[in-house]
Design a protein around this motif. Structure first.
Motif, PDB file in Angstrom:
ATOM      1  N   GLU A  93       0.830  -1.206   0.000  1.00 45.70           N
ATOM      2  CA  GLU A  93       0.000   0.000   0.000  1.00 45.70           C
ATOM      3  C   GLU A  93       0.861   1.252   0.000  1.00 45.70           C
ATOM      4  O   GLU A  93       1.909   1.287   0.632  1.00 45.70           O
ATOM      5  N   GLN A  94       0.379   2.302  -0.690  1.00 46.41           N
ATOM      6  CA  GLN A  94       1.147   3.544  -0.736  1.00 46.41           C
ATOM      7  C   GLN A  94       0.973   4.375   0.523  1.00 46.41           C
ATOM      8  O   GLN A  94       1.921   4.974   1.014  1.00 46.41           O
ATOM      9  N   ASP A  95      -0.251   4.452   1.042  1.00 48.79           N
ATOM     10  CA  ASP A  95      -0.519   5.282   2.207  1.00 48.79           C
ATOM     11  C   ASP A  95      -0.612   4.397   3.455  1.00 48.79           C
ATOM     12  O   ASP A  95      -1.691   4.045   3.922  1.00 48.79           O
ATOM     13  N   ARG A  96       0.542   4.028   3.980  1.00 43.41           N
ATOM     14  CA  ARG A  96       0.613   3.125   5.135  1.00 43.41           C
ATOM     15  C   ARG A  96      -0.137   3.699   6.339  1.00 43.41           C
ATOM     16  O   ARG A  96      -0.812   2.993   7.060  1.00 43.41           O
ATOM     17  N   GLU A  97      -0.006   5.021   6.545  1.00 40.98           N
ATOM     18  CA  GLU A  97      -0.656   5.651   7.693  1.00 40.98           C
ATOM     19  C   GLU A  97      -2.177   5.482   7.613  1.00 40.98           C
ATOM     20  O   GLU A  97      -2.823   5.130   8.604  1.00 40.98           O
ATOM     21  N   ALA A  98      -2.738   5.711   6.440  1.00 40.60           N
ATOM     22  CA  ALA A  98      -4.190   5.577   6.272  1.00 40.60           C
ATOM     23  C   ALA A  98      -4.640   4.139   6.480  1.00 40.60           C
ATOM     24  O   ALA A  98      -5.670   3.883   7.115  1.00 40.60           O
ATOM     25  N   VAL A  99      -3.854   3.181   5.971  1.00 41.90           N
ATOM     26  CA  VAL A  99      -4.197   1.769   6.134  1.00 41.90           C
ATOM     27  C   VAL A  99      -4.146   1.373   7.605  1.00 41.90           C
ATOM     28  O   VAL A  99      -5.076   0.741   8.126  1.00 41.90           O
ATOM     29  N   LEU A 100      -3.081   1.766   8.299  1.00 43.46           N
ATOM     30  CA  LEU A 100      -2.956   1.433   9.721  1.00 43.46           C
ATOM     31  C   LEU A 100      -4.053   2.106  10.549  1.00 43.46           C
ATOM     32  O   LEU A 100      -4.640   1.487  11.440  1.00 43.46           O
ATOM     33  N   ALA A 101      -4.353   3.369  10.250  1.00 40.43           N
ATOM     34  CA  ALA A 101      -5.408   4.076  10.985  1.00 40.43           C
ATOM     35  C   ALA A 101      -6.748   3.392  10.768  1.00 40.43           C
ATOM     36  O   ALA A 101      -7.522   3.193  11.716  1.00 40.43           O
ATOM     37  N   SER A 102      -7.033   3.006   9.551  1.00 38.67           N
ATOM     38  CA  SER A 102      -8.292   2.319   9.245  1.00 38.67           C
ATOM     39  C   SER A 102      -8.358   0.972   9.950  1.00 38.67           C
ATOM     40  O   SER A 102      -9.399   0.580  10.481  1.00 38.67           O
ATOM     41  N   PHE A 103      -7.232   0.275   9.982  1.00 43.17           N
ATOM     42  CA  PHE A 103      -7.172  -1.025  10.644  1.00 43.17           C
ATOM     43  C   PHE A 103      -7.469  -0.878  12.140  1.00 43.17           C
ATOM     44  O   PHE A 103      -8.298  -1.592  12.694  1.00 43.17           O
ATOM     45  N   VAL A 104      -6.801   0.076  12.788  1.00 44.37           N
ATOM     46  CA  VAL A 104      -6.956   0.246  14.224  1.00 44.37           C
ATOM     47  C   VAL A 104      -8.382   0.677  14.569  1.00 44.37           C
ATOM     48  O   VAL A 104      -8.973   0.160  15.520  1.00 44.37           O
ATOM     49  N   THR A 105      -8.947   1.586  13.802  1.00 46.47           N
ATOM     50  CA  THR A 105     -10.302   2.054  14.116  1.00 46.47           C
ATOM     51  C   THR A 105     -11.352   0.980  13.857  1.00 46.47           C
ATOM     52  O   THR A 105     -12.438   1.044  14.422  1.00 46.47           O
ATOM     53  N   ALA A 106     -11.033  -0.032  13.052  1.00 43.45           N
ATOM     54  CA  ALA A 106     -11.986  -1.110  12.772  1.00 43.45           C
ATOM     55  C   ALA A 106     -11.889  -2.251  13.797  1.00 43.45           C
ATOM     56  O   ALA A 106     -12.728  -3.149  13.798  1.00 43.45           O
ATOM     57  N   LEU A 107     -10.888  -2.210  14.669  1.00 43.17           N
ATOM     58  CA  LEU A 107     -10.730  -3.258  15.679  1.00 43.17           C
ATOM     59  C   LEU A 107     -11.842  -3.171  16.720  1.00 43.17           C
ATOM     60  O   LEU A 107     -12.320  -2.080  17.029  1.00 43.17           O
ATOM     61  N   ASP A 108     -12.215  -4.317  17.277  1.00 44.76           N
ATOM     62  CA  ASP A 108     -13.170  -4.251  18.392  1.00 44.76           C
ATOM     63  C   ASP A 108     -12.401  -3.707  19.606  1.00 44.76           C
ATOM     64  O   ASP A 108     -11.164  -3.739  19.644  1.00 44.76           O
ATOM     65  N   PRO A 109     -13.114  -3.167  20.601  1.00 38.59           N
ATOM     66  CA  PRO A 109     -12.437  -2.499  21.725  1.00 38.59           C
ATOM     67  C   PRO A 109     -11.402  -3.364  22.453  1.00 38.59           C
ATOM     68  O   PRO A 109     -10.349  -2.855  22.847  1.00 38.59           O
ATOM     69  N   ASP A 110     -11.667  -4.656  22.606  1.00 35.84           N
ATOM     70  CA  ASP A 110     -10.694  -5.519  23.293  1.00 35.84           C
ATOM     71  C   ASP A 110      -9.404  -5.662  22.496  1.00 35.84           C
ATOM     72  O   ASP A 110      -8.307  -5.632  23.052  1.00 35.84           O
ATOM     73  N   ASP A 111      -9.533  -5.827  21.161  1.00 37.49           N
ATOM     74  CA  ASP A 111      -8.339  -5.947  20.322  1.00 37.49           C
ATOM     75  C   ASP A 111      -7.568  -4.632  20.275  1.00 37.49           C
ATOM     76  O   ASP A 111      -6.334  -4.620  20.289  1.00 37.49           O
ATOM     77  N   GLU A 112      -8.301  -3.512  20.241  1.00 37.78           N
ATOM     78  CA  GLU A 112      -7.627  -2.216  20.230  1.00 37.78           C
ATOM     79  C   GLU A 112      -6.854  -2.006  21.532  1.00 37.78           C
ATOM     80  O   GLU A 112      -5.705  -1.553  21.528  1.00 37.78           O
ATOM     81  N   ARG A 113      -7.468  -2.365  22.669  1.00 42.39           N
ATOM     82  CA  ARG A 113      -6.803  -2.251  23.967  1.00 42.39           C
ATOM     83  C   ARG A 113      -5.539  -3.122  23.996  1.00 42.39           C
ATOM     84  O   ARG A 113      -4.474  -2.692  24.420  1.00 42.39           O
ATOM     85  N   LEU A 114      -5.662  -4.362  23.493  1.00 47.81           N
ATOM     86  CA  LEU A 114      -4.516  -5.271  23.457  1.00 47.81           C
ATOM     87  C   LEU A 114      -3.396  -4.700  22.588  1.00 47.81           C
ATOM     88  O   LEU A 114      -2.223  -4.717  22.980  1.00 47.81           O
ATOM     89  N   LEU A 115      -3.749  -4.166  21.432  1.00 44.73           N
ATOM     90  CA  LEU A 115      -2.741  -3.582  20.545  1.00 44.73           C
ATOM     91  C   LEU A 115      -2.042  -2.410  21.224  1.00 44.73           C
ATOM     92  O   LEU A 115      -0.816  -2.294  21.180  1.00 44.73           O
ATOM     93  N   ARG A 116      -2.827  -1.562  21.896  1.00 50.25           N
ATOM     94  CA  ARG A 116      -2.225  -0.421  22.591  1.00 50.25           C
ATOM     95  C   ARG A 116      -1.285  -0.892  23.710  1.00 50.25           C
ATOM     96  O   ARG A 116      -0.212  -0.322  23.910  1.00 50.25           O
ATOM     97  N   GLU A 117      -1.672  -1.955  24.422  1.00 47.30           N
ATOM     98  CA  GLU A 117      -0.803  -2.512  25.463  1.00 47.30           C
ATOM     99  C   GLU A 117       0.493  -3.044  24.858  1.00 47.30           C
ATOM    100  O   GLU A 117       1.579  -2.806  25.388  1.00 47.30           O
TER     101      GLU A 117
END
Length: 128
Positions: A93-117
């Protein structure tokens, strides 16, 4: 007309998963012949070699010389293989930031919390 005695044709991805599962069950490096037997023997030896070679190209297995042939070992567990696939998609992908942001915002809250940890942990020794 169909021949009911022929085994069902498996897709490349399914075969790769089966070959990797067989290698993970091995007590160490395994030959293509061992993998063929482990999968029930209905695959041609050349098919097993082809799948192992594709997996080698993808970095999913390693091989070492064993006499006149090779012994094969999985390069990582299933989680490592899934992570490698995710990185490959991201690298395409060319816009890595947009892809990563979209990925993180699509995570369910538990997965997002785990990723942040996980991101809050210091890097393990030897990581880039």
């Amino acid at each position: 007309m169909t021949d009911h005695h022929r085994p069902r044709r498996r897709g490349q991805g399914e075969l790769e998963v089966q070959v990797l599962a067989a290698l993970r069950d091995a007590d160490g490096p395994a030959t293509a012949g061992w993998v063929q037997e482990r999968l029930g023997g209905d695959l041609a030896y050349t098919t097993v070699i082809t799948i192992l070679t594709r997996l080698l190209a993808k970095g999913a297995v390693t091989r070492e010389r064993a006499g006149r042939s090779f012994a094969w070992t999985p390069a990582s567990d299933e989680a490592g293989l899934a992570a490698r696939k995710m990185r490959k998609v991201l690298d395409g992908e060319q816009d890595r930031e947009a892809v990563l942001a979209s990925f993180v915002t699509a995570l369910d809250p538990d997965d997002e919390r785990l990723l942040r940890e996980l991101l809050g942990q210091p890097k393990a020794e030897g990581e880039d």
